[in-house]
Design a protein around this motif. Structure first.
Motif, short mmCIF file in Angstrom:
data_model
loop_
_atom_site.label_atom_id
_atom_site.label_comp_id
_atom_site.label_asym_id
_atom_site.label_seq_id
_atom_site.Cartn_x
_atom_site.Cartn_y
_atom_site.Cartn_z
N GLY A 51 -21.70 -18.75 4.21
CA GLY A 51 -21.43 -20.07 4.63
C GLY A 51 -21.55 -20.27 5.89
O GLY A 51 -21.63 -21.35 6.49
N LEU A 52 -21.48 -19.32 6.87
CA LEU A 52 -21.88 -19.41 8.15
C LEU A 52 -23.10 -18.93 8.66
O LEU A 52 -23.69 -18.58 7.84
CB LEU A 52 -20.91 -18.52 8.88
N LEU A 53 -23.36 -19.20 9.89
CA LEU A 53 -24.89 -18.91 10.45
C LEU A 53 -24.72 -17.46 11.11
O LEU A 53 -24.00 -17.34 11.94
CB LEU A 53 -25.39 -19.81 11.42
N ALA A 54 -25.57 -16.55 10.90
CA ALA A 54 -25.79 -15.40 11.72
C ALA A 54 -26.93 -15.43 12.37
O ALA A 54 -28.10 -16.02 11.95
CB ALA A 54 -25.85 -14.22 10.72
N LEU A 55 -26.97 -15.08 13.79
CA LEU A 55 -27.75 -15.60 14.54
C LEU A 55 -28.45 -13.94 15.03
O LEU A 55 -27.71 -13.13 15.54
CB LEU A 55 -27.34 -16.14 15.97
N LEU A 56 -29.76 -13.78 14.94
CA LEU A 56 -30.58 -12.63 15.28
C LEU A 56 -31.52 -12.99 16.40
O LEU A 56 -32.40 -14.05 16.16
CB LEU A 56 -31.34 -12.03 14.15
N LEU A 57 -31.17 -12.35 17.64
CA LEU A 57 -32.10 -12.49 18.65
C LEU A 57 -32.95 -11.17 18.97
O LEU A 57 -32.35 -10.14 18.79
CB LEU A 57 -31.18 -12.73 19.76
N SER A 58 -33.91 -11.41 19.32
CA SER A 58 -34.95 -10.23 19.59
C SER A 58 -35.70 -10.49 20.94
O SER A 58 -36.25 -11.66 21.16
CB SER A 58 -36.39 -9.89 18.54
N LEU A 59 -35.60 -9.51 21.91
CA LEU A 59 -35.73 -10.06 23.33
C LEU A 59 -36.19 -8.58 24.19
O LEU A 59 -35.31 -7.57 23.84
CB LEU A 59 -34.94 -10.80 24.08
N PRO A 60 -36.91 -8.50 25.39
CA PRO A 60 -36.66 -7.60 26.25
C PRO A 60 -35.64 -7.68 27.17
O PRO A 60 -35.31 -9.03 27.39
CB PRO A 60 -38.24 -7.65 26.72
N LEU A 61 -35.16 -6.73 27.85
CA LEU A 61 -34.33 -6.85 28.71
C LEU A 61 -34.61 -6.27 30.18
O LEU A 61 -35.57 -5.14 30.09
CB LEU A 61 -33.04 -6.12 28.68
N LEU A 101 -22.57 -25.80 21.81
CA LEU A 101 -23.36 -26.82 22.27
C LEU A 101 -23.88 -27.68 20.94
O LEU A 101 -24.26 -28.86 21.15
CB LEU A 101 -24.52 -26.21 23.00
N THR A 102 -23.79 -26.84 19.94
CA THR A 102 -24.67 -27.53 18.67
C THR A 102 -23.39 -27.81 17.69
O THR A 102 -23.70 -28.42 16.94
CB THR A 102 -25.44 -26.27 17.97
N GLY A 103 -22.17 -27.20 17.70
CA GLY A 103 -21.05 -27.56 16.59
C GLY A 103 -21.44 -26.53 15.35
O GLY A 103 -20.60 -26.78 14.56
N ALA A 104 -22.52 -25.67 15.36
CA ALA A 104 -22.48 -25.01 14.43
C ALA A 104 -21.67 -23.85 14.19
O ALA A 104 -21.10 -23.45 15.40
CB ALA A 104 -24.03 -24.35 14.11
N ARG A 105 -21.38 -23.22 13.07
CA ARG A 105 -20.14 -22.31 13.16
C ARG A 105 -21.19 -20.90 12.67
O ARG A 105 -21.57 -20.73 11.76
CB ARG A 105 -19.14 -22.42 12.04
N LEU A 106 -20.88 -19.98 13.88
CA LEU A 106 -21.65 -18.76 13.78
C LEU A 106 -20.66 -17.52 13.39
O LEU A 106 -19.31 -17.53 13.75
CB LEU A 106 -22.37 -18.26 15.05
N SER A 107 -21.05 -16.80 12.41
CA SER A 107 -20.41 -15.53 12.07
C SER A 107 -20.43 -14.55 12.92
O SER A 107 -19.55 -13.88 13.52
CB SER A 107 -20.81 -15.06 10.83
N ARG A 108 -21.72 -14.22 13.54
CA ARG A 108 -22.19 -13.17 14.27
C ARG A 108 -23.45 -13.43 15.24
O ARG A 108 -24.19 -14.28 14.89
CB ARG A 108 -22.14 -11.81 13.86
N VAL A 109 -23.63 -12.63 16.30
CA VAL A 109 -24.68 -12.43 16.95
C VAL A 109 -25.22 -11.22 16.92
O VAL A 109 -24.65 -10.22 17.38
CB VAL A 109 -24.54 -13.14 18.45
N ASP A 110 -26.45 -10.99 16.41
CA ASP A 110 -27.28 -9.60 16.58
C ASP A 110 -28.17 -9.62 17.25
O ASP A 110 -29.04 -10.48 17.41
CB ASP A 110 -27.87 -9.09 15.10
#
Length: 125
Positions: A51-61, A101-110
């Motif tokens: 029911g929440l959003l999980a955000l997956l980010l892929s990027l170089p550092l 910024l979005t009002g979305a409810r996130l459970s986690r950020v991977d």
């Protein structure tokens, strides 16, 4: 305060929706700012997490040149520490800013580190 309207704002019939594209571009911009990379280098996707959003980010550092680290190991700290530490420290600010910024409810950020870019400057969280 309900998510439908801000306090003191007039209430009108209808609804607002934030598209997946808008959520994704916001998450990319936030991650880029927090981690010191270009937004074009960040891939973002969302999935349902009970029911929440999980955000997956892929990027170089960005990383310092190895020769600089050998000459002065403190250079690594100027970059925010090892890659793992930087990614770990970035999760909470990214989650909070995207939610704000979005009002979305996130459970986690991977965060998936998919590469590194050698850079002269240092970006500290």
């Amino acid at each position: 305060m309900t998510p439908d309207h801000a306090p003191g704002a007039p209430s009108y019939a209808g609804h607002n929706r934030i598209t997946t594209d808008a959520l994704t571009s916001t998450a990319r911009a936030v991650a880029a700012e927090v981690l010191g990379v270009q937004a074009a280098q960040v891939r973002a996707s969302f999935s349902d997490d009970r029911g929440l959003l999980a955000l997956l980010l892929s990027l170089p550092l960005p990383v310092p040149a190895l020769t600089r680290v050998v000459q002065d190991p403190r250079v690594l700290e100027a970059f925010g520490g090892p890659l793992w530490v930087r990614a770990d420290a970035a999760r909470t600010p990214i989650l909070q800013r995207v939610q704000h910024l979005t009002g979305a409810r996130l459970s986690r950020v991977d965060i998936r580190i998919i590469g590194s870019t050698v850079t002269k400057g240092a970006r500290v969280l």
